[in-house]
Enzyme design. Structure first.
Site, mmCIF file in Angstrom:
data_model
loop_
_atom_site.group_PDB
_atom_site.id
_atom_site.type_symbol
_atom_site.label_atom_id
_atom_site.label_comp_id
_atom_site.label_asym_id
_atom_site.label_seq_id
_atom_site.Cartn_x
_atom_site.Cartn_y
_atom_site.Cartn_z
ATOM 1 N N ASP A 84 34.453 59.087 -32.752
ATOM 2 C CA ASP A 84 35.551 59.277 -34.130
ATOM 3 C C ASP A 84 36.922 60.440 -32.919
ATOM 4 O O ASP A 84 36.059 61.451 -33.138
ATOM 5 C CB ASP A 84 35.053 60.079 -35.053
ATOM 6 N N GLU A 143 45.455 54.235 -33.687
ATOM 7 C CA GLU A 143 45.960 55.319 -34.769
ATOM 8 C C GLU A 143 47.339 55.669 -34.542
ATOM 9 O O GLU A 143 47.877 56.081 -33.763
ATOM 10 C CB GLU A 143 45.704 56.430 -35.344
ATOM 11 N N GLY A 200 38.623 66.385 -45.199
ATOM 12 C CA GLY A 200 38.317 67.345 -45.351
ATOM 13 C C GLY A 200 37.984 66.704 -47.511
ATOM 14 O O GLY A 200 38.797 66.273 -48.114
ATOM 15 N N HIS A 233 41.259 56.877 -42.987
ATOM 16 C CA HIS A 233 40.506 58.015 -42.618
ATOM 17 C C HIS A 233 40.947 58.647 -43.592
ATOM 18 O O HIS A 233 41.675 57.972 -44.532
ATOM 19 C CB HIS A 233 41.161 58.422 -41.635
ATOM 20 N N SER A 236 36.487 60.335 -48.219
ATOM 21 C CA SER A 236 35.788 60.650 -49.389
ATOM 22 C C SER A 236 36.769 60.501 -50.367
ATOM 23 O O SER A 236 37.552 60.989 -50.756
ATOM 24 C CB SER A 236 35.359 61.868 -48.717
ATOM 25 N N ILE A 277 33.666 57.738 -44.041
ATOM 26 C CA ILE A 277 33.607 59.125 -44.780
ATOM 27 C C ILE A 277 32.568 59.898 -43.968
ATOM 28 O O ILE A 277 32.189 59.484 -43.720
ATOM 29 C CB ILE A 277 32.610 58.424 -45.915
ATOM 30 N N ASP A 278 33.189 61.374 -44.031
ATOM 31 C CA ASP A 278 32.949 62.746 -44.325
ATOM 32 C C ASP A 278 32.250 63.794 -44.803
ATOM 33 O O ASP A 278 31.355 64.016 -44.943
ATOM 34 C CB ASP A 278 32.925 63.217 -42.857
HETATM 35 P P1 13P Z 1 36.682 62.934 -45.263
HETATM 36 O O1 13P Z 1 36.496 63.955 -44.861
HETATM 37 O O2 13P Z 1 37.697 62.172 -46.068
HETATM 38 O O3 13P Z 1 35.706 62.009 -45.398
HETATM 39 O O4 13P Z 1 36.993 61.838 -43.906
HETATM 40 C C1 13P Z 1 36.472 61.635 -42.925
HETATM 41 C C2 13P Z 1 37.490 60.566 -41.739
HETATM 42 O O5 13P Z 1 38.215 60.395 -41.814
HETATM 43 C C3 13P Z 1 37.093 60.944 -40.309
HETATM 44 O O6 13P Z 1 37.499 60.804 -39.393
HETATM 45 O O1 G3H Z 2 37.189 63.972 -38.133
HETATM 46 C C1 G3H Z 2 36.526 64.180 -39.093
HETATM 47 C C2 G3H Z 2 35.328 64.408 -39.456
HETATM 48 O O2 G3H Z 2 35.355 64.652 -40.769
HETATM 49 C C3 G3H Z 2 34.698 65.531 -38.217
HETATM 50 O O3 G3H Z 2 34.670 66.747 -38.065
HETATM 51 O O4 G3H Z 2 34.966 67.475 -36.344
HETATM 52 O O5 G3H Z 2 33.479 68.317 -37.533
HETATM 53 O O6 G3H Z 2 32.481 67.246 -37.070
HETATM 54 P P1 G3H Z 2 34.032 67.779 -37.426
HETATM 55 ZN ZN ZN Z 3 39.568 60.712 -39.298
#
Ligand code: 13P
Ligand code: G3H
Ligand code: ZN
Length: 357
Positions: A84, A143, A200, A233, A236, A277-278
């Protein structure tokens, strides 16, 4: 089972009209919870790791071996392991060398992952990554456009990553004609677009409408690029039930609004094939963990509260597999080995197809 390339998986998703959630992971427990959900509904899976996970948390060896073990343990659910937001050519190539089957070269920002990059830089670095990564049969996501809020003109990412400074509306919305040029020149397999989402929990200051979440804009990109796999991206949904779960159990999250799942479903009808989704996964796990610990203060065996966290994550993930239409497609996919994908790239069979508007 061998890991699948992003390109093969998204070609299948496009052919059958569904979207694949791409979940960020940093540990075994997230992987197991996601795979349990995938197994329950027969979904193919994208697991992705950030550079922070690779370099400052688990490390490549751990992440790659966890995912390979998951692929053996869940043989009917093809898994793509994706880098990612790679910020440099080196980040992408090292991921593929370590065993990732796909990498994102995010050339919308310079190598510092903060400064908005020029178009020529983005095309150049992304094309170089595509050429090398396709050489071993793995896939590339590029991107165009910068993630950030159409309300504030900033990246609004709570952990400090993302573009710095003020962003114009033009930067925050991928230009369809430039996207066509970008896809042809960079030879990417999937295009991450900007439509007002950001990373976020704090994406919007109110329930988003079309002014601040431009799903209509995705439709415009899709009509210009009907054969290109689009990536969303910052997807969430920041569900209220998870905000409540956290806040009712000692958390202190401010009120937040994410991307409603039905808006993502609209995006999928307009060519969105990968949905990142993170944050939601983080919220599910930490909310459930908080609740378990609050209700069982005598427990100090971490497996107890980690299992509660995994169960909450599994519920969330199952819902996304089902709502995005990925459920029911896992076992029918026969994974094409990367050397065969490499041969197809060499022969030009996998060149980007861009319809002329
Ligand atoms: P969220 O923070 O909305 O989950 O997005 C995650 C993301 O785009 C990771 O690349
Ligand atoms: O790109 C954003 C993702 O939510 C990854 O987050 O760098 O804290 O692992 P991170
Ligand atoms: Zn992202």
């Amino acid at each position: 089972m061998q890991l699948i390339s992003l390109r093969q998986l998204l070609d299948h998703a496009a052919e059958h009209g569904y979207g694949v959630p791409a979940f960020n992971i940093s540990n075994m427990e997230q992987g197991l919870a996601i795979m349990n959900a995938a197994q329950a509904c027969d979904a193919p899976v994208i697991l992705q790791a950030s550079l922070n996970v690779r370099r400052r948390y688990a490390g490549d060896r751990m992440i790659v071996n966890i995912v390979r073990a998951l692929a053996e343990q869940y043989p009917n659910n093809p898994i793509c392991l994706h880098q990612d937001h790679g910020n440099t050519e080196e980040a992408c190539l090292s991921a593929v060398n370590a065993g990732f089957t796909s990498a994102m070269m995010d050339g919308s920002l310079e190598a510092d992952a903060k400064t908005p990059a020029g178009y020529a830089y983005n095309v150049d670095v992304t094309e170089r990554v595509s050429r090398k990564v396709h050489g071993v049969g793995a896939s590339v996501e590029g991107e165009l456009g910068i993630l950030g809020s159409l309300e504030t003109g900033t990246a609004v990412e709570e952990d400090g990553s993302g573009a710095c400074g003020h962003l114009t509306r033009h930067q925050l919305l991928t230009d369809p004609d430039q996207a066509a040029d970008f896809v042809i020149r960079s030879k990417i397999d999937a295009l991450a677009i900007a439509c007002g989402t950001s990373h976020g929990a704090y994406k919007f200051t109110r329930k988003p409408d079309r002014e601040i979440l431009a799903i209509d804009h995705i439709e415009a990109i899709h009509s210009r690029l009907p054969d290109t796999h689009l990536v969303m991206h910052g997807s969430s949904s920041v569900p209220q039930y998870l905000q409540d779960l956290i806040n009712e159990n000692g958390g202190e999250m401010a009120q937040a609004w994410g991307v409603p799942v039905d808006e993502i479903e609209r995006g999928i009808r307009s060519g969105v094939r990968k949905i990142n989704i993170d944050t939601d996964c983080r919220m599910a796990m930490s909310g459930a963990m908080r609740k378990y610990i609050r209700e069982n203060p005598e427990v100090f065996d971490p497996r107890k509260f980690i299992l509660a966290a995994m169960a909450e994550l599994e519920t969330l993930v199952l819902d996304r597999f089902q709502r995005f239409g990925a459920a029911g497609h896992g076992a029918s996919i026969q994974v094409i080995p990367l050397p065969e994908m490499a041969r197809r790239y060499r022969e030009g069979v996998l060149d980007p197809r861009v319809a002329v508007a």
